[in-house]
Design an enzyme around this catalytic site. Structure first.
Site, PDB file in Angstrom:
ATOM      1  N   ASP A 189      14.988  -6.545 -17.463  1.00 47.94           N
ATOM      2  CA  ASP A 189      14.307  -7.153 -18.596  1.00 47.94           C
ATOM      3  C   ASP A 189      13.365  -8.289 -18.211  1.00 47.94           C
ATOM      4  OD1 ASP A 189      16.354  -8.789 -17.743  1.00 47.94           O
ATOM      5  OD2 ASP A 189      16.988  -9.385 -19.766  1.00 47.94           O
TER       6      ASP A 189
ATOM      7  N   GLU B 217     -19.251   0.164  -3.453  1.00 49.04           N
ATOM      8  CA  GLU B 217     -19.725   1.020  -2.357  1.00 49.04           C
ATOM      9  C   GLU B 217     -20.549   2.187  -2.914  1.00 49.04           C
ATOM     10  OE1 GLU B 217     -16.477   2.095   0.275  1.00 49.04           O
ATOM     11  OE2 GLU B 217     -15.509   0.171  -0.044  1.00 49.04           O
TER      12      GLU B 217
ATOM     13  N   TRP C 119      -8.770  -4.158   7.258  1.00 52.03           N
ATOM     14  CA  TRP C 119      -8.248  -3.085   6.419  1.00 52.03           C
ATOM     15  C   TRP C 119      -7.248  -2.289   7.256  1.00 52.03           C
ATOM     16  CZ3 TRP C 119      -8.695  -1.717   1.371  1.00 52.03           C
ATOM     17  CH2 TRP C 119      -8.135  -0.476   1.014  1.00 52.03           C
TER      18      TRP C 119
END
Length: 615
Positions: free
Chosen positions: A320, A390, A595
């Site tokens: 929760d 890109e 990356w």
């Protein structure tokens, strides 16, 4: 796939249920230790352990059971654990049994009855060096300190203050935590790992590496062995190691989908040691749809439940709680490493198609992004935005005809909306004449950007199925390079010539390799028949796999390469990264980015090379 692009592939989503795990809580000698207890034991008795003597290969231990209640204690049983290699031998005044480090002591017939306020003792001899490292104490099935159900955990101690810093040590002091039953001791946490437990409000950490950053927090334990929240973090740099570091950005991309097939989570940033070396993280990716910034994968970002062992701070998510998933884990990471700044990156190779529509109304686009990045559900998590288009006015997965001014107008609108928050962009590294850098006003856009992540990788790859083989991230040109202007130096020099300050340019590093198959030539320039097999995608493979499956045999233009059977790969190694970081400092660049995290080794050796190389 066109050269100069960055492939980002999402994987199948899988959901998991959270489960709680137990913490093993070590405690020092001379301290009563706790477990969980029934009410009758909690209110009536305590058990305290002492290591009486130590002769190197063995020791003598003693327990004291005390009746702290108002009625007679009729019988007692004490349980505890010793670490591996530590065993109990002969015992007196109790019946002691056990195996695999877990021991149980029961009263004998003459000392089972203990009057209110009275106490009894029993002892034993032990073998091994762990006689002080007793844990898991239970008295009649409950805590050995008499803690009652409902006791509240302690508050956070004060932020540790560093002093007496040397090449290899630092002394930490802090103000005491408070607790309803009293604080027993404090855990010292360095770079996300507990390194010591002490009773005093000070600790000296030794055996450190000179010229290295360390992050420290302190966690209080009460007499029931409950832990409270961590203190604010303090970052300390040991002396030596060439002085203070260059003010350089060290940024990594964390992929949203990496929590699925790749099984890479925010906690891996801690266990790999990367978190202590970073300055910034780009969270990839948010989408661009209908002229707006939108969330990418809501399940991974905000809903995925983490168990205690998967969580950054060892605390499991509940069903929760309002925020779970990567965002909650990143909040915990920033609490441990407050120096890290987090940006939400939007677009990428797959999701750049929404930019042309969005930039038709740059102000509305910027407002939508600002509202999402600073949404009250995760308020304070992100320190800014990264735009990964890109490519503006050029072709990527799709082609754009927005015009050369569209990118700069987008950046101007973002800066106007985000104010002092970070605004950055990942941009092309195509330095060829008339190429992608020439297609957009990157110089004009730079006045609104904190920096550009120049994607100086993926220059060449097996989208050209027959080759020629070439390093995908060449630092410079070299004889036989397939296309002029497709190298790091050419891209950076062109951007500087267009008015982008060197300090606003970050050099890009790929934590992966690009490869072909059907290759018979060791050196670059060979022919091929197609992409080499990869774990997730043909033609691409993580560094952590290539370093052993196809170790580098040579370098060209500052990048490593190797041929293994019929497969030919190029990728960066710690050595080639060191060379690129030297170049970055010589050029006065703002730092480096990469990356992405999951391509690195479990101990973060590529991240370490970036960190060390920028010092």
């Amino acid at each position: 796939m066109t050269p100069g692009t960055l492939t980002r592939t999402t994987h199948a989503r899988r959901r998991a249920l959270a489960a709680l795990t137990a913490l093993l809580l070590p405690v020092a000698a001379l301290i009563g230790l706790a477990g969980a207890t029934p009410a009758h034991a909690a209110e009536s008795a305590t058990a305290t352990y002492t290591k009486v003597s130590d002769w190197g290969t063995g020791f003598q231990g003693q327990w004291t059971v005390k009746n702290t209640g108002t009625t007679t204690l009729d019988g007692w049983t004490v349980e505890w654990d010793f670490p591996s290699g530590t065993t109990v031998g002969s015992a007196w005044d109790a019946q002691v049994s056990g195996s695999n480090g877990h021991y149980t002591a029961k009263n004998v017939n003459w000392n089972g009855t203990v009057a209110p306020g009275a106490s009894v003792t029993f002892g034993f001899t032990g073998a091994g060096s762990g006689g002080s490292d007793m844990s898991g104490c239970k008295l009649n099935g409950g805590p050995c300190d008499g803690a009652q159900p409902g006791d509240t955990p302690p508050a956070a101690p004060g932020k540790p203050v560093a002093g007496d810093i040397t090449d290899t040590s630092v002394r930490l002091t802090w103000t005491a935590a408070t607790d309803d039953k009293g604080v027993k001791n404090y855990d010292i946490v360095r770079d996300g790992t507990r390194i010591a437990t002490v009773e005093k409000l000070a600790y000296t950490d030794t055996g450190l590496t000179k010229g290295t950053d360390y992050s420290y927090t302190v966690v209080a334990r009460d007499t029931a062995d409950q832990t409270g929240p961590a203190s604010a973090a303090t970052t300390v740099r040991t002396t030596g190691g060439g002085g203070q570091p260059v003010d350089a950005v060290k940024l990594g991309y964390f992929t949203e989908w990496g929590v699925y097939d790749r099984n890479y989570h925010v906690k891996n940033l801690v266990t790999s040691g990367s978190a202590s070396k970073l300055t910034h993280i780009n969270y990839a990716f948010g989408n661009v749809q209908g002229g707006r910034c939108t969330i990418g994968d809501a399940y991974a970002a905000t809903d995925k439940a983490y168990t205690a062992d998967q969580s950054v701070d060892g605390v499991a998510d509940t069903w929760d709680q309002p925020l779970r998933g990567n965002f909650n884990q990143l909040k915990k990471l920033k609490a441990k490493y407050p120096n890290i700044k987090l940006l939400w990156s939007f677009g990428g190779w797959t999701w750049s198609g929404g930019f042309p529509d969005a930039v038709k109304n740059p102000a509305a686009f910027a407002d939508s992004c600002y509202q999402l990045v600073n949404d009250p559900r995760w308020a304070g998590l992100f320190d800014g935005i990264d735009l990964d288009w890109e490519y503006p006015n050029a072709c990527g997965l799709t082609c754009d005809t927005s015009g050369p001014a569209a990118f700069a107008e987008m950046m101007r609108a973002m800066r106007a909306k985000f104010g002092k928050q970070l605004v950055t962009a990942a941009i092309t590294a195509d330095g060829s004449d008339g190429g992608k850098i020439d297609a957009a006003d990157y110089g004009g856009g730079s006045q609104y950007a904190d920096w550009y992540n120049v994607m100086t990788y993926d220059f060449f790859g097996a989208w050209d199925k027959t080759g020629p083989t070439a390093p995908h991230s060449p630092l410079t040109s070299y004889p036989g390079i397939p296309k002029q202007g497709f190298n790091t130096d050419a891209a950076l020099q062109k951007l500087k010539a267009k008015g982008v300050p060197a300090k606003k340019l970050l050099i890009g590093i790929g934590f992966y390799g690009r490869g072909w198959t059907g290759v018979t030539q060791d050196a670059p320039g060979g022919t091929a028949t197609g992409p080499a097999p990869g774990k997730y995608e043909a033609g691409i493979e993580d560094y952590k796999n290539l370093k052993t499956s196809c170790p580098s045999t040579g370098t060209v233009a500052g990048t490593a390469y190797a041929r293994c059977g019929g497969n030919w790969w190029s990728y960066d190694t710690p050595a080639t990264i060191t060379g690129k970081m030297t170049y970055a400092k010589q050029q006065g660049l703002g730092g480096a980015f990469f990356w992405e995290f999951s391509g690195d080794t479990a101990n973060g050796e590529l991240m370490t090379a970036i960190d060390s190389g920028l010092r």
